[in-house]
Design a protein around this motif. Structure first.
Motif, PDB file in Angstrom:
ATOM      1  N   ALA A  82       0.806  -1.068  -0.105  1.00 51.84           N
ATOM      2  CA  ALA A  82      -0.140   0.133  -0.109  1.00 51.84           C
ATOM      3  C   ALA A  82       0.899   1.331   0.011  1.00 51.84           C
ATOM      4  CB  ALA A  82      -0.814   0.107   1.174  1.00 51.84           C
ATOM      5  N   THR A  83       2.087   1.270   0.633  1.00 53.13           N
ATOM      6  CA  THR A  83       2.965   2.414   0.734  1.00 53.13           C
ATOM      7  C   THR A  83       3.464   2.634  -0.583  1.00 53.13           C
ATOM      8  OG1 THR A  83       3.358   2.042   3.100  1.00 53.13           O
ATOM      9  CG2 THR A  83       5.003   3.341   1.926  1.00 53.13           C
ATOM     10  N   VAL A  84       3.900   1.569  -1.174  1.00 57.67           N
ATOM     11  CA  VAL A  84       4.600   1.556  -2.753  1.00 57.67           C
ATOM     12  C   VAL A  84       3.648   2.249  -3.609  1.00 57.67           C
ATOM     13  CG1 VAL A  84       5.299   0.142  -4.595  1.00 57.67           C
ATOM     14  CG2 VAL A  84       6.317  -0.469  -2.275  1.00 57.67           C
ATOM     15  N   ARG A  85       2.290   1.467  -3.550  1.00 55.16           N
ATOM     16  CA  ARG A  85       1.047   2.039  -4.416  1.00 55.16           C
ATOM     17  C   ARG A  85       1.117   3.844  -4.184  1.00 55.16           C
ATOM     18  NH1 ARG A  85      -3.502   3.098  -6.300  1.00 55.16           N
ATOM     19  NH2 ARG A  85      -4.581   1.836  -7.711  1.00 55.16           N
ATOM     20  N   ALA A  86       1.070   4.085  -2.851  1.00 57.10           N
ATOM     21  CA  ALA A  86       0.843   5.575  -2.621  1.00 57.10           C
ATOM     22  C   ALA A  86       1.836   6.327  -3.188  1.00 57.10           C
ATOM     23  CB  ALA A  86       0.724   5.704  -1.002  1.00 57.10           C
ATOM     24  N   THR A  87       3.104   5.763  -2.816  1.00 54.82           N
ATOM     25  CA  THR A  87       4.217   6.369  -3.540  1.00 54.82           C
ATOM     26  C   THR A  87       4.223   6.558  -4.974  1.00 54.82           C
ATOM     27  OG1 THR A  87       5.619   5.651  -1.588  1.00 54.82           O
ATOM     28  CG2 THR A  87       6.759   6.390  -3.516  1.00 54.82           C
ATOM     29  N   LEU A  88       3.828   5.719  -5.658  1.00 54.13           N
ATOM     30  CA  LEU A  88       3.529   5.843  -7.180  1.00 54.13           C
ATOM     31  C   LEU A  88       2.498   6.802  -7.669  1.00 54.13           C
ATOM     32  CD1 LEU A  88       4.169   2.048  -7.973  1.00 54.13           C
ATOM     33  CD2 LEU A  88       5.816   3.742  -8.219  1.00 54.13           C
ATOM     34  N   VAL A  89       1.433   6.813  -6.761  1.00 53.12           N
ATOM     35  CA  VAL A  89       0.217   7.745  -7.325  1.00 53.12           C
ATOM     36  C   VAL A  89       0.793   9.026  -6.789  1.00 53.12           C
ATOM     37  CG1 VAL A  89      -1.998   8.330  -6.532  1.00 53.12           C
ATOM     38  CG2 VAL A  89      -1.317   5.933  -6.750  1.00 53.12           C
ATOM     39  N   LEU A  90       1.531   9.207  -5.795  1.00 59.24           N
ATOM     40  CA  LEU A  90       1.882  10.660  -5.439  1.00 59.24           C
ATOM     41  C   LEU A  90       2.927  11.158  -6.440  1.00 59.24           C
ATOM     42  CD1 LEU A  90       1.858  13.035  -3.563  1.00 59.24           C
ATOM     43  CD2 LEU A  90       3.790  11.857  -2.335  1.00 59.24           C
ATOM     44  N   SER A  91       3.658  10.194  -6.943  1.00 58.33           N
ATOM     45  CA  SER A  91       4.943  10.474  -7.989  1.00 58.33           C
ATOM     46  C   SER A  91       4.014  10.835  -9.503  1.00 58.33           C
ATOM     47  CB  SER A  91       5.909   9.182  -8.322  1.00 58.33           C
ATOM     48  OG  SER A  91       6.726   9.173  -7.375  1.00 58.33           O
ATOM     49  N   ILE A  92       3.108  10.123  -9.683  1.00 58.36           N
ATOM     50  CA  ILE A  92       2.439  10.604 -10.961  1.00 58.36           C
ATOM     51  C   ILE A  92       1.826  11.792 -10.837  1.00 58.36           C
ATOM     52  CG2 ILE A  92       0.156   9.855 -12.294  1.00 58.36           C
ATOM     53  CD1 ILE A  92       0.923   6.920 -11.686  1.00 58.36           C
ATOM     54  N   ALA A  93       1.254  12.345  -9.837  1.00 60.54           N
ATOM     55  CA  ALA A  93       0.593  13.661  -9.480  1.00 60.54           C
ATOM     56  C   ALA A  93       1.689  14.595  -9.574  1.00 60.54           C
ATOM     57  CB  ALA A  93      -0.190  13.584  -8.296  1.00 60.54           C
ATOM     58  N   ARG A  94       2.536  14.457  -8.982  1.00 60.89           N
ATOM     59  CA  ARG A  94       3.837  15.372  -9.033  1.00 60.89           C
ATOM     60  C   ARG A  94       4.403  15.332 -10.432  1.00 60.89           C
ATOM     61  NH1 ARG A  94       8.826  14.027  -8.805  1.00 60.89           N
ATOM     62  NH2 ARG A  94       8.354  12.028  -7.532  1.00 60.89           N
ATOM     63  N   LEU A  95       4.532  14.364 -11.091  1.00 62.12           N
ATOM     64  CA  LEU A  95       4.929  14.669 -12.474  1.00 62.12           C
ATOM     65  C   LEU A  95       4.018  15.222 -13.447  1.00 62.12           C
ATOM     66  CD1 LEU A  95       6.438  10.951 -12.549  1.00 62.12           C
ATOM     67  CD2 LEU A  95       7.570  13.031 -12.979  1.00 62.12           C
ATOM     68  N   LYS A  96       2.751  14.979 -13.504  1.00 65.51           N
ATOM     69  CA  LYS A  96       1.768  15.673 -14.108  1.00 65.51           C
ATOM     70  C   LYS A  96       1.976  17.182 -14.077  1.00 65.51           C
ATOM     71  CE  LYS A  96      -1.359  11.663 -14.919  1.00 65.51           C
ATOM     72  NZ  LYS A  96      -2.719  11.367 -14.663  1.00 65.51           N
ATOM     73  N   ALA A  97       2.021  17.535 -12.630  1.00 56.39           N
ATOM     74  CA  ALA A  97       2.103  18.942 -12.223  1.00 56.39           C
ATOM     75  C   ALA A  97       3.264  19.660 -12.938  1.00 56.39           C
ATOM     76  CB  ALA A  97       1.982  19.174 -10.634  1.00 56.39           C
ATOM     77  N   GLU A  98       4.474  18.897 -12.679  1.00 60.08           N
ATOM     78  CA  GLU A  98       5.663  19.281 -13.433  1.00 60.08           C
ATOM     79  C   GLU A  98       5.487  19.361 -14.844  1.00 60.08           C
ATOM     80  OE1 GLU A  98      10.299  17.874 -14.112  1.00 60.08           O
ATOM     81  OE2 GLU A  98       9.061  17.012 -12.419  1.00 60.08           O
ATOM     82  N   ILE A  99       4.979  18.455 -15.641  1.00 58.80           N
ATOM     83  CA  ILE A  99       4.840  18.555 -17.007  1.00 58.80           C
ATOM     84  C   ILE A  99       4.059  19.805 -17.414  1.00 58.80           C
ATOM     85  CG2 ILE A  99       3.977  17.516 -19.020  1.00 58.80           C
ATOM     86  CD1 ILE A  99       4.796  14.694 -17.775  1.00 58.80           C
TER      87      ILE A  99
END
Length: 125
Positions: free
Chosen positions: A19-36
């Motif tokens: 669950a922690t790995v999944r949450a980390t990946l989901v957070l990374s996706i949101a951060r990357l979309k914002a950066e893009i």
């Protein structure tokens, strides 16, 4: 959806860790979309501003082009990392997290802890 790991990995990852790995990946996706979005918006503004302003000399032009290129490379890298992160999240959702895409072997836990987006074991990488 809860990920089901292959039997050789079942004892190495708890449900909470997954669950922690999944949450980390989901957070990374949101951060990357914002950066893009931020970088792409800056590129668009920079290009449109450059058509309105007059650059005074060759150094101005070269500097401006260098900045545009740097931003474009940053955006391209962020898109590649986003795609890889989404792919890994999909693999996790299908119970394939930690399984090498090439040899179907186990990706060592220390590798996944250091690089959660890994899809290849050390031997195949």
């Amino acid at each position: 959806m809860t990920a089901e790991l292959n039997p050789t990995q079942a004892s190495t990852w708890t449900d909470e860790e997954i669950a922690t790995v999944r949450a980390t990946l989901v957070l990374s996706i949101a951060r990357l979309k914002a950066e893009i979005e931020l970088v792409s918006g800056g590129l668009a503004r920079s290009v449109s501003e450059s058509t309105l302003e007059v650059l005074h000399d060759d150094l101005d032009v070269a500097s401006h082009r260098s900045e545009l290129l740097q931003d474009a490379v940053q955006a391209e890298n962020a898109v590649a990392i986003l795609e890889q992160t989404e792919h890994v999240l999909d693999r996790l959702d299908h119970g394939l997290y930690g399984t090498c895409e090439r040899c179907s072997g186990w990706i060592a836990r220390p590798r996944l802890e250091a690089f959660p987006r890994a899809t290849l074991c050390i031997s195949c990488a």
